[in-house]
Design an enzyme around this catalytic site. Structure first.
Site, PDB file in Angstrom:
ATOM      1  N   ASP A 108      10.338   2.872  12.856  1.00 37.14           N
ATOM      2  CA  ASP A 108      11.136   1.188  13.551  1.00 37.14           C
ATOM      3  C   ASP A 108      10.585   1.075  14.311  1.00 37.14           C
ATOM      4  O   ASP A 108      10.409   1.612  15.627  1.00 37.14           O
ATOM      5  CB  ASP A 108      12.293   0.957  12.772  1.00 37.14           C
ATOM      6  CG  ASP A 108      13.320  -0.734  13.189  1.00 37.14           C
ATOM      7  OD1 ASP A 108      12.172  -1.253  12.557  1.00 37.14           O
ATOM      8  OD2 ASP A 108      14.283  -0.241  13.097  1.00 37.14           O
ATOM      9  N   GLY A 109      10.351  -0.152  14.900  1.00 37.77           N
ATOM     10  CA  GLY A 109      10.169  -0.161  16.359  1.00 37.77           C
ATOM     11  C   GLY A 109       8.349  -0.761  16.708  1.00 37.77           C
ATOM     12  O   GLY A 109       8.240  -1.370  18.284  1.00 37.77           O
ATOM     13  N   HIS A 128       1.670  -2.497  14.788  1.00 36.96           N
ATOM     14  CA  HIS A 128       1.199  -1.181  13.886  1.00 36.96           C
ATOM     15  C   HIS A 128       0.566  -0.116  13.988  1.00 36.96           C
ATOM     16  O   HIS A 128      -0.115   0.542  12.728  1.00 36.96           O
ATOM     17  CB  HIS A 128       0.951  -2.840  13.238  1.00 36.96           C
ATOM     18  CG  HIS A 128       2.378  -3.262  12.535  1.00 36.96           C
ATOM     19  ND1 HIS A 128       3.445  -2.383  12.350  1.00 36.96           N
ATOM     20  CD2 HIS A 128       2.712  -4.805  12.258  1.00 36.96           C
ATOM     21  CE1 HIS A 128       4.772  -3.665  12.762  1.00 36.96           C
ATOM     22  NE2 HIS A 128       4.234  -4.952  12.119  1.00 36.96           N
ATOM     23  N   ARG A 153       8.666 -11.688   6.157  1.00 38.49           N
ATOM     24  CA  ARG A 153       7.408 -11.882   7.324  1.00 38.49           C
ATOM     25  C   ARG A 153       6.524 -12.911   7.993  1.00 38.49           C
ATOM     26  O   ARG A 153       5.915 -12.890   6.726  1.00 38.49           O
ATOM     27  CB  ARG A 153       7.100 -10.622   7.378  1.00 38.49           C
ATOM     28  CG  ARG A 153       8.164  -9.091   8.390  1.00 38.49           C
ATOM     29  CD  ARG A 153       7.523  -7.824   8.949  1.00 38.49           C
ATOM     30  NE  ARG A 153       8.721  -7.173   8.977  1.00 38.49           N
ATOM     31  CZ  ARG A 153       8.932  -6.431   9.382  1.00 38.49           C
ATOM     32  NH1 ARG A 153       7.643  -5.883  10.772  1.00 38.49           N
ATOM     33  NH2 ARG A 153       9.869  -5.849  10.255  1.00 38.49           N
ATOM     34  N   LEU A 211       1.090  19.816   2.672  1.00 43.86           N
ATOM     35  CA  LEU A 211       1.880  18.658   3.326  1.00 43.86           C
ATOM     36  C   LEU A 211       1.291  17.536   2.116  1.00 43.86           C
ATOM     37  O   LEU A 211       0.395  16.565   2.574  1.00 43.86           O
ATOM     38  CB  LEU A 211       2.383  18.608   4.566  1.00 43.86           C
ATOM     39  CG  LEU A 211       2.528  17.778   4.970  1.00 43.86           C
ATOM     40  CD1 LEU A 211       3.300  17.378   5.974  1.00 43.86           C
ATOM     41  CD2 LEU A 211       2.519  15.783   4.891  1.00 43.86           C
ATOM     42  N   ARG A 231      15.348   7.813  11.565  1.00 43.34           N
ATOM     43  CA  ARG A 231      15.020   6.590  11.948  1.00 43.34           C
ATOM     44  C   ARG A 231      14.296   6.167  13.339  1.00 43.34           C
ATOM     45  O   ARG A 231      15.354   6.430  14.247  1.00 43.34           O
ATOM     46  CB  ARG A 231      16.298   5.859  11.791  1.00 43.34           C
ATOM     47  CG  ARG A 231      15.322   4.097  11.871  1.00 43.34           C
ATOM     48  CD  ARG A 231      16.746   3.079  10.914  1.00 43.34           C
ATOM     49  NE  ARG A 231      15.809   1.779  11.693  1.00 43.34           N
ATOM     50  CZ  ARG A 231      16.559   0.819  10.033  1.00 43.34           C
ATOM     51  NH1 ARG A 231      17.033   1.025   9.526  1.00 43.34           N
ATOM     52  NH2 ARG A 231      15.334  -0.505  10.917  1.00 43.34           N
ATOM     53  N   ARG A 247      20.484   2.524  10.816  1.00 42.86           N
ATOM     54  CA  ARG A 247      21.214   1.819   9.188  1.00 42.86           C
ATOM     55  C   ARG A 247      19.952   2.791   8.165  1.00 42.86           C
ATOM     56  O   ARG A 247      18.995   2.814   8.477  1.00 42.86           O
ATOM     57  CB  ARG A 247      20.452   0.521   9.189  1.00 42.86           C
ATOM     58  CG  ARG A 247      21.188  -0.462   9.689  1.00 42.86           C
ATOM     59  CD  ARG A 247      21.385  -1.552   8.989  1.00 42.86           C
ATOM     60  NE  ARG A 247      19.768  -2.188   9.958  1.00 42.86           N
ATOM     61  CZ  ARG A 247      19.572  -3.098  11.500  1.00 42.86           C
ATOM     62  NH1 ARG A 247      20.372  -2.679  11.966  1.00 42.86           N
ATOM     63  NH2 ARG A 247      18.359  -2.922  11.569  1.00 42.86           N
ATOM     64  N   SER A 259      18.675   0.740   5.440  1.00 41.61           N
ATOM     65  CA  SER A 259      18.141  -0.143   4.913  1.00 41.61           C
ATOM     66  C   SER A 259      17.106   0.206   3.297  1.00 41.61           C
ATOM     67  O   SER A 259      15.938   0.517   3.946  1.00 41.61           O
ATOM     68  CB  SER A 259      16.859  -0.186   5.693  1.00 41.61           C
ATOM     69  OG  SER A 259      17.065  -0.876   7.433  1.00 41.61           O
ATOM     70  N   GLU A 274      19.965  15.319   6.618  1.00 45.68           N
ATOM     71  CA  GLU A 274      20.633  14.875   7.273  1.00 45.68           C
ATOM     72  C   GLU A 274      20.159  13.286   7.905  1.00 45.68           C
ATOM     73  O   GLU A 274      18.754  13.396   7.785  1.00 45.68           O
ATOM     74  CB  GLU A 274      20.275  16.353   8.293  1.00 45.68           C
ATOM     75  CG  GLU A 274      21.088  17.858   8.324  1.00 45.68           C
ATOM     76  CD  GLU A 274      22.806  17.671   8.418  1.00 45.68           C
ATOM     77  OE1 GLU A 274      22.611  17.191   9.169  1.00 45.68           O
ATOM     78  OE2 GLU A 274      23.765  18.176   7.808  1.00 45.68           O
TER      79      GLU A 274
HETATM   80  C1  FPP Z   1       8.836  -1.339  11.569  1.00 44.19           C
HETATM   81  O1  FPP Z   1       8.384  -1.816  12.928  1.00 44.19           O
HETATM   82  C2  FPP Z   1       7.296  -1.053  10.927  1.00 44.19           C
HETATM   83  C3  FPP Z   1       6.838  -1.642   9.654  1.00 44.19           C
HETATM   84  C4  FPP Z   1       7.296  -2.238   8.988  1.00 44.19           C
HETATM   85  C5  FPP Z   1       4.848  -0.992   9.263  1.00 44.19           C
HETATM   86  C6  FPP Z   1       5.330   0.029   9.250  1.00 44.19           C
HETATM   87  C7  FPP Z   1       3.733   1.066   9.472  1.00 44.19           C
HETATM   88  C8  FPP Z   1       2.630   1.438   9.408  1.00 44.19           C
HETATM   89  C9  FPP Z   1       3.857   2.351  10.984  1.00 44.19           C
HETATM   90  C10 FPP Z   1       1.609   1.753   9.025  1.00 44.19           C
HETATM   91  C11 FPP Z   1       1.897   2.595   8.141  1.00 44.19           C
HETATM   92  C12 FPP Z   1       0.444   2.751   7.993  1.00 44.19           C
HETATM   93  C13 FPP Z   1      -0.019   2.488   6.731  1.00 44.19           C
HETATM   94  C14 FPP Z   1      -1.938   3.069   5.771  1.00 44.19           C
HETATM   95  C15 FPP Z   1      -0.126   2.331   5.724  1.00 44.19           C
HETATM   96  P1  FPP Z   1       8.726  -3.700  12.712  1.00 44.19           P
HETATM   97  O2  FPP Z   1       8.027  -4.642  12.936  1.00 44.19           O
HETATM   98  O3  FPP Z   1      10.321  -3.724  12.792  1.00 44.19           O
HETATM   99  O4  FPP Z   1       9.162  -3.197  14.847  1.00 44.19           O
HETATM  100  P2  FPP Z   1      10.651  -4.154  15.002  1.00 44.19           P
HETATM  101  O5  FPP Z   1      12.151  -3.734  14.820  1.00 44.19           O
HETATM  102  O6  FPP Z   1       9.737  -3.728  16.730  1.00 44.19           O
HETATM  103  O7  FPP Z   1      10.175  -5.576  14.658  1.00 44.19           O
END
Ligand code: FPP
Length: 249
Positions: free
Chosen positions: A25-26, A42, A76, A136, A197, A203, A205, A216
């Site tokens: 997240d973030g 992203h 979104r 992994l 997280r 959360r 979620s 944990e």
């Molecule tokens: C949440 O941050 C992040 C996501 C919804 C997307 C996460 C995806 C990736 C890290 C890339 C994954 C890679 C592949 C190949 C699918 P947010 O957008 O909710 O951040 P915010 O809370 O700051 O708005």
């Protein structure tokens, strides 16, 4: 006092969690802080994922389940959804070769039918290319929702009872576990030992609600694109300290 403080920050990595779940997240906030469009967050998040996966693999983690897109994320803005859905395509070209070299196997959980054709094709290629790898497992939760997963499981089990293939008395935790989307994971590592997280949200979620019953939980204020090998080690060290206390009781 100083000694105590040092002891608390000392990294203890003797017990490596076999399955780690990550709520990444973030990304949006990371981009906003840099006055960049959210999608750049992203992109940076995908880079972070690559590095963390390799670090986890070197530490001996067996499964990394990462929450890449939840069933709620469809709400979104269209452009952002499109961008995220295109990430697996980029991921396959740019990132999978290195993971493959590191013996990483890619798998996924989530509802496949709603994913765009190209997204699914890229993922399936990655699954196929790495299916014989024994290192992994990088398990993508993509279009995943935990309650929907449980609903589907209940439906399947109800159908088996209806068809007289199963007695209600034979329904056990193990049987339910074997119907969940994580049932493809190695039996001993189906449930995360540790869930991380990022970004300070406290959360879970709808992320693996059944599977994390005993996990944990580790929350950090770091935004996902800033999460790196040393942050992973800190999380594992925290897990170890909790574990050690528990063992000492
Ligand atoms: C949440 O941050 C992040 C996501 C919804 C997307 C996460 C995806 C990736 C890290 C890339 C994954 C890679 C592949 C190949 C699918 P947010 O957008 O909710 O951040 P915010 O809370 O700051 O708005």
């Amino acid at each position: 006092m100083f000694g105590l403080k040092r002891k608390n920050t000392e990294l203890i990595l003797d017990k490596i969690p076999k399955h780690i779940g990550i709520i990444m997240d973030g990304n949006g906030r990371w981009a906003k802080k840099r006055l960049q469009p959210r999608v750049m967050g992203h992109k940076a998040g995908m880079n972070a994922l690559q590095k963390v996966t390799i670090a986890a693999s070197e530490l001996g983690v067996k499964v990394l389940t990462v929450y890449a897109f939840s069933t709620e994320n469809w709400s979104r803005p269209e452009d952002e959804v499109k961008f995220i859905m295109n990430l697996p395509v980029e991921f396959f070209d740019k990132y999978v070769p290195e993971l493959h070299k590191n013996n990483v196997r890619i798998q996924m959980i989530g509802e496949r039918h709603r994913l765009p054709k190209e997204t699914l094709a890229a993922l399936e290629k990655a699954l196929e290319k790495t299916r014989h790898n024994s290192g992994l497992v990088l398990n993508f939760a993509l279009n995943y929702g935990g309650r929907a997963e449980i609903v589907e499981t209940v439906r399947e089990i109800a159908q088996e009872v209806l068809d007289a293939r199963l007695n209600p008395g034979d329904i056990t935790e193990d049987l339910i576990s074997g119907h969940l989307m994580t049932s493809h994971l190695p039996y001993l590592y189906r449930d995360p030992d540790l869930v991380i997280r990022t970004s300070g949200e406290l959360r879970t979620s709808n992320f693996l609600p059944w599977q994390i019953a005993y996990s944990e939980l580790y929350f950090t204020n770091k935004l996902w694109p800033d999460f790196d090998e040393s942050a992973l080690k800190e999380a594992i060290s925290d897990y170890n300290r909790r574990h050690r206390r528990f063992g000492g009781l």
